[in-house]
Design a protein around this motif. Structure first.
Motif, PDB file in Angstrom:
ATOM      1  N   THR A 209       0.835  -1.199   0.000  1.00 33.07           N
ATOM      2  CA  THR A 209       0.000   0.000   0.000  1.00 33.07           C
ATOM      3  C   THR A 209       0.868   1.246   0.000  1.00 33.07           C
ATOM      4  O   THR A 209       2.033   1.207   0.415  1.00 33.07           O
ATOM      5  CB  THR A 209      -0.917  -0.001   1.231  1.00 33.07           C
ATOM      6  OG1 THR A 209      -1.729   1.179   1.216  1.00 33.07           O
ATOM      7  CG2 THR A 209      -0.115  -0.005   2.523  1.00 33.07           C
ATOM      8  N   LEU A 210       0.285   2.347  -0.437  1.00 32.06           N
ATOM      9  CA  LEU A 210       0.922   3.660  -0.318  1.00 32.06           C
ATOM     10  C   LEU A 210       0.380   4.428   0.884  1.00 32.06           C
ATOM     11  O   LEU A 210       0.701   5.593   1.068  1.00 32.06           O
ATOM     12  CB  LEU A 210       0.712   4.477  -1.594  1.00 32.06           C
ATOM     13  CG  LEU A 210       1.345   3.917  -2.875  1.00 32.06           C
ATOM     14  CD1 LEU A 210       1.086   4.855  -4.050  1.00 32.06           C
ATOM     15  CD2 LEU A 210       2.842   3.696  -2.706  1.00 32.06           C
ATOM     16  N   SER A 211      -0.423   3.758   1.711  1.00 34.43           N
ATOM     17  CA  SER A 211      -1.087   4.431   2.837  1.00 34.43           C
ATOM     18  C   SER A 211      -0.200   4.574   4.066  1.00 34.43           C
ATOM     19  O   SER A 211      -0.463   5.441   4.910  1.00 34.43           O
ATOM     20  CB  SER A 211      -2.346   3.659   3.232  1.00 34.43           C
ATOM     21  OG  SER A 211      -3.295   3.677   2.201  1.00 34.43           O
ATOM     22  N   LYS A 212       0.824   3.757   4.195  1.00 29.95           N
ATOM     23  CA  LYS A 212       1.620   3.741   5.427  1.00 29.95           C
ATOM     24  C   LYS A 212       2.896   4.551   5.260  1.00 29.95           C
ATOM     25  O   LYS A 212       2.907   5.750   5.505  1.00 29.95           O
ATOM     26  CB  LYS A 212       1.914   2.291   5.834  1.00 29.95           C
ATOM     27  CG  LYS A 212       0.709   1.372   5.850  1.00 29.95           C
ATOM     28  CD  LYS A 212      -0.398   1.850   6.776  1.00 29.95           C
ATOM     29  CE  LYS A 212      -1.580   0.891   6.752  1.00 29.95           C
ATOM     30  NZ  LYS A 212      -2.700   1.366   7.571  1.00 29.95           N
ATOM     31  N   ALA A 213       3.981   3.926   4.829  1.00 26.33           N
ATOM     32  CA  ALA A 213       5.262   4.622   4.726  1.00 26.33           C
ATOM     33  C   ALA A 213       5.204   5.803   3.763  1.00 26.33           C
ATOM     34  O   ALA A 213       5.864   6.821   3.979  1.00 26.33           O
ATOM     35  CB  ALA A 213       6.352   3.637   4.292  1.00 26.33           C
ATOM     36  N   TRP A 214       4.412   5.676   2.710  1.00 27.38           N
ATOM     37  CA  TRP A 214       4.355   6.735   1.701  1.00 27.38           C
ATOM     38  C   TRP A 214       3.432   7.878   2.101  1.00 27.38           C
ATOM     39  O   TRP A 214       3.382   8.908   1.423  1.00 27.38           O
ATOM     40  CB  TRP A 214       3.927   6.147   0.357  1.00 27.38           C
ATOM     41  CG  TRP A 214       5.075   5.482  -0.349  1.00 27.38           C
ATOM     42  CD1 TRP A 214       5.494   4.185  -0.209  1.00 27.38           C
ATOM     43  CD2 TRP A 214       5.976   6.086  -1.276  1.00 27.38           C
ATOM     44  NE1 TRP A 214       6.600   3.954  -0.992  1.00 27.38           N
ATOM     45  CE2 TRP A 214       6.910   5.094  -1.662  1.00 27.38           C
ATOM     46  CE3 TRP A 214       6.086   7.360  -1.831  1.00 27.38           C
ATOM     47  CZ2 TRP A 214       7.944   5.362  -2.567  1.00 27.38           C
ATOM     48  CZ3 TRP A 214       7.101   7.620  -2.730  1.00 27.38           C
ATOM     49  CH2 TRP A 214       8.016   6.633  -3.091  1.00 27.38           C
ATOM     50  N   GLY A 215       2.677   7.719   3.183  1.00 24.60           N
ATOM     51  CA  GLY A 215       1.868   8.817   3.690  1.00 24.60           C
ATOM     52  C   GLY A 215       0.764   9.280   2.761  1.00 24.60           C
ATOM     53  O   GLY A 215       0.404  10.460   2.747  1.00 24.60           O
ATOM     54  N   LEU A 216       0.177   8.358   1.984  1.00 20.32           N
ATOM     55  CA  LEU A 216      -0.850   8.726   1.011  1.00 20.32           C
ATOM     56  C   LEU A 216      -2.172   8.013   1.308  1.00 20.32           C
ATOM     57  O   LEU A 216      -2.901   7.626   0.396  1.00 20.32           O
ATOM     58  CB  LEU A 216      -0.375   8.390  -0.409  1.00 20.32           C
ATOM     59  CG  LEU A 216       0.874   9.145  -0.887  1.00 20.32           C
ATOM     60  CD1 LEU A 216       1.333   8.614  -2.241  1.00 20.32           C
ATOM     61  CD2 LEU A 216       0.600  10.647  -0.971  1.00 20.32           C
ATOM     62  N   ALA A 217      -2.485   7.855   2.589  1.00 19.37           N
ATOM     63  CA  ALA A 217      -3.670   7.090   2.978  1.00 19.37           C
ATOM     64  C   ALA A 217      -4.954   7.662   2.380  1.00 19.37           C
ATOM     65  O   ALA A 217      -5.871   6.918   2.026  1.00 19.37           O
ATOM     66  CB  ALA A 217      -3.782   7.035   4.507  1.00 19.37           C
ATOM     67  N   ALA A 218      -5.039   8.985   2.254  1.00 24.03           N
ATOM     68  CA  ALA A 218      -6.263   9.608   1.748  1.00 24.03           C
ATOM     69  C   ALA A 218      -6.518   9.288   0.277  1.00 24.03           C
ATOM     70  O   ALA A 218      -7.652   9.384  -0.186  1.00 24.03           O
ATOM     71  CB  ALA A 218      -6.198  11.122   1.940  1.00 24.03           C
ATOM     72  N   LEU A 219      -5.473   8.889  -0.463  1.00 22.16           N
ATOM     73  CA  LEU A 219      -5.641   8.591  -1.884  1.00 22.16           C
ATOM     74  C   LEU A 219      -6.184   7.192  -2.128  1.00 22.16           C
ATOM     75  O   LEU A 219      -6.674   6.904  -3.221  1.00 22.16           O
ATOM     76  CB  LEU A 219      -4.305   8.749  -2.625  1.00 22.16           C
ATOM     77  CG  LEU A 219      -3.702  10.144  -2.632  1.00 22.16           C
ATOM     78  CD1 LEU A 219      -2.449  10.166  -3.497  1.00 22.16           C
ATOM     79  CD2 LEU A 219      -4.701  11.182  -3.139  1.00 22.16           C
ATOM     80  N   ARG A 220      -6.070   6.297  -1.173  1.00 18.40           N
ATOM     81  CA  ARG A 220      -6.561   4.927  -1.274  1.00 18.40           C
ATOM     82  C   ARG A 220      -5.994   4.210  -2.488  1.00 18.40           C
ATOM     83  O   ARG A 220      -6.725   3.775  -3.374  1.00 18.40           O
ATOM     84  CB  ARG A 220      -8.104   4.898  -1.335  1.00 18.40           C
ATOM     85  CG  ARG A 220      -8.818   5.620  -0.206  1.00 18.40           C
ATOM     86  CD  ARG A 220      -8.437   5.119   1.166  1.00 18.40           C
ATOM     87  NE  ARG A 220      -8.704   3.685   1.283  1.00 18.40           N
ATOM     88  CZ  ARG A 220      -7.781   2.787   1.647  1.00 18.40           C
ATOM     89  NH1 ARG A 220      -6.529   3.185   1.894  1.00 18.40           N
ATOM     90  NH2 ARG A 220      -8.091   1.516   1.747  1.00 18.40           N
ATOM     91  N   LEU A 221      -4.682   4.075  -2.546  1.00 20.96           N
ATOM     92  CA  LEU A 221      -4.056   3.329  -3.632  1.00 20.96           C
ATOM     93  C   LEU A 221      -3.327   2.122  -3.050  1.00 20.96           C
ATOM     94  O   LEU A 221      -2.360   2.266  -2.308  1.00 20.96           O
ATOM     95  CB  LEU A 221      -3.071   4.189  -4.421  1.00 20.96           C
ATOM     96  CG  LEU A 221      -2.607   3.503  -5.715  1.00 20.96           C
ATOM     97  CD1 LEU A 221      -3.736   3.488  -6.740  1.00 20.96           C
ATOM     98  CD2 LEU A 221      -1.392   4.178  -6.312  1.00 20.96           C
ATOM     99  N   GLY A 222      -3.814   0.938  -3.395  1.00 18.14           N
ATOM    100  CA  GLY A 222      -3.185  -0.305  -2.973  1.00 18.14           C
ATOM    101  C   GLY A 222      -2.555  -1.002  -4.156  1.00 18.14           C
ATOM    102  O   GLY A 222      -2.914  -0.753  -5.315  1.00 18.14           O
ATOM    103  N   MET A 223      -1.607  -1.879  -3.874  1.00 18.53           N
ATOM    104  CA  MET A 223      -0.888  -2.609  -4.914  1.00 18.53           C
ATOM    105  C   MET A 223      -0.981  -4.098  -4.666  1.00 18.53           C
ATOM    106  O   MET A 223      -0.941  -4.547  -3.522  1.00 18.53           O
ATOM    107  CB  MET A 223       0.591  -2.203  -4.915  1.00 18.53           C
ATOM    108  CG  MET A 223       0.850  -0.738  -5.186  1.00 18.53           C
ATOM    109  SD  MET A 223       2.558  -0.256  -4.762  1.00 18.53           S
ATOM    110  CE  MET A 223       2.430  -0.094  -2.965  1.00 18.53           C
ATOM    111  N   ALA A 224      -1.098  -4.848  -5.745  1.00 16.83           N
ATOM    112  CA  ALA A 224      -0.960  -6.303  -5.687  1.00 16.83           C
ATOM    113  C   ALA A 224       0.102  -6.701  -6.693  1.00 16.83           C
ATOM    114  O   ALA A 224       0.136  -6.178  -7.816  1.00 16.83           O
ATOM    115  CB  ALA A 224      -2.277  -6.999  -5.992  1.00 16.83           C
TER     116      ALA A 224
END
Length: 356
Positions: A209-224
């Protein structure tokens, strides 16, 4: 457990037969100057940026930039509305409602169970051991011919520890379904990511996810990250434009700041160790689980009362005291130095202790 992986055998019959929706932008390749195919408003947007065109349905530019950062080919990357979208797609693609089942290893991330319930898929819980590691014998006993997925969160939420890599590899080798390794907190860990092992394990799906270390939780972008065959399945059944253009634009810009993110990671890890050491000196703190994440799980006296006291001070943490194997625990996210000091001061005040 046995090991005889066949992706086609895992897929639901209706997904095999599914003809995916073809968006307007899927039907031609290359550049065009006059776009009259998608019934958009050609006059523009009532905003300072133009959002009148539909976004790239496969997010090619974002995936290319992520590919360089992650060391994973773009063809092995799926982007979703948070990791939760990928979790839901896994159920919808591979699990027949009312027939198949999945394995969960609690205490763990709650959305695996919620998505199972939404999709009417049975789940079998095999608790982690008391030291928060996989119970391989228990997992082997729980698997049957209808078991399609095993969800493993490492570093684990809410415990914070990494699960033994060799245990995960044992499951990958011996299970003929999909093994989903959720690495939402991998940036804070010294353990290597499983992304380097995609070519070795065809049944491996990695979530990040980009929600934790990348600090972009509000964008809701996950990766698989998975084999091209599995990514093709995801793209076949996802909504046609699942990642909006504003999110893609912001992420493309944010991905240029790897050094800033790495600096934050180092500071968060240092603060994690400092916070753990400080709280360990409080007599009412019984145990702090060693963490590879950006939070710590703390077992202490009167957890619910402390939680309520912290809320009254405007400090919000996560009460995990009623979760099996986490009895008496609060989960504390590592904040800024000032936020951590405020938290520690409040804890000392609650227990009537002295902060030296």
């Amino acid at each position: 457990m046995k090991g005889s992986f066949n992706l086609n055998a895992l897929l639901r019959d209706n997904i095999k037969k599914l003809v995916p929706y073809s968006s307007a932008r899927d039907e031609f390749k290359g550049e065009a100057s006059v776009l009259l195919d998608a019934n958009e408003n050609a006059f523009g947007s009532p905003y300072r940026e133009d959002f009148h065109r539909y976004p790239d349905p496969l997010q090619h530019r974002v995936k290319e930039k992520l590919s360089k950062i992650k060391g994973v080919p773009a063809a092995n990357i799926f982007l979703g509305n948070g990791s939760d979208e990928a979790i839901d797609l896994l159920y919808r693609a591979f699990c027949t409602p009312g027939k198949d089942n999945v394995i969960l290893v609690p205490p763990t991330y709650g959305m695996y169970e919620v998505s199972a319930n939404i999709n009417d898929v049975a789940y079998r819980k095999v608790n982690l051991t008391p030291d928060y590691q996989l119970d391989l014998d228990g997992i082997a006993e729980a698997i049957d011919s209808q078991t399609k997925l095993i969800f493993i969160c490492s570093p684990n939420n809410p415990t914070g520890n990494s699960l033994n890599r060799t245990d995960i590899e044992t499951i990958l080798v011996n299970f003929d379904g999909l093994v989903v390794v959720d690495e939402a907190y991998i940036n804070f860990s010294k353990q290597p990511s499983f992304t380097k092992d995609l070519s070795e394990f065809p049944n491996l799906v990695i979530l990040q996810t980009l929600s934790k270390a990348w600090g972009l939780a509000a964008l809701r972008l996950g990766m698989a990250f998975a084999s091209e065959e599995i990514i093709t399945v995801f793209n076949k059944i996802k909504p046609p434009y699942n990642i909006n253009q504003a999110t893609q634009n912001i992420v493309l810009e944010a991905l240029d700041n790897v050094d800033q993110v790495n600096s934050w990671i180092q500071e968060i890890v240092a603060e994690r160790e400092k916070l753990s050491a400080t709280l360990a000196d409080i007599a009412q703190v019984a145990h702090i689980t060693p963490s590879d994440a950006n939070f710590i799980l703390v077992k202490l006296e009167e957890p619910r009362a402390l939680y309520n006291f912290l809320v009254s001070k405007g400090i919000i943490v996560r009460d995990r005291s009623k979760v099996e194997l986490c009895e008496g625990c609060l989960r504390l996210t590592v904040g800024t130095p000032a936020e951590n000091e405020e938290l520690v001061s409040a804890v000392y005040t609650f227990y009537g202790a002295t902060n030296n």
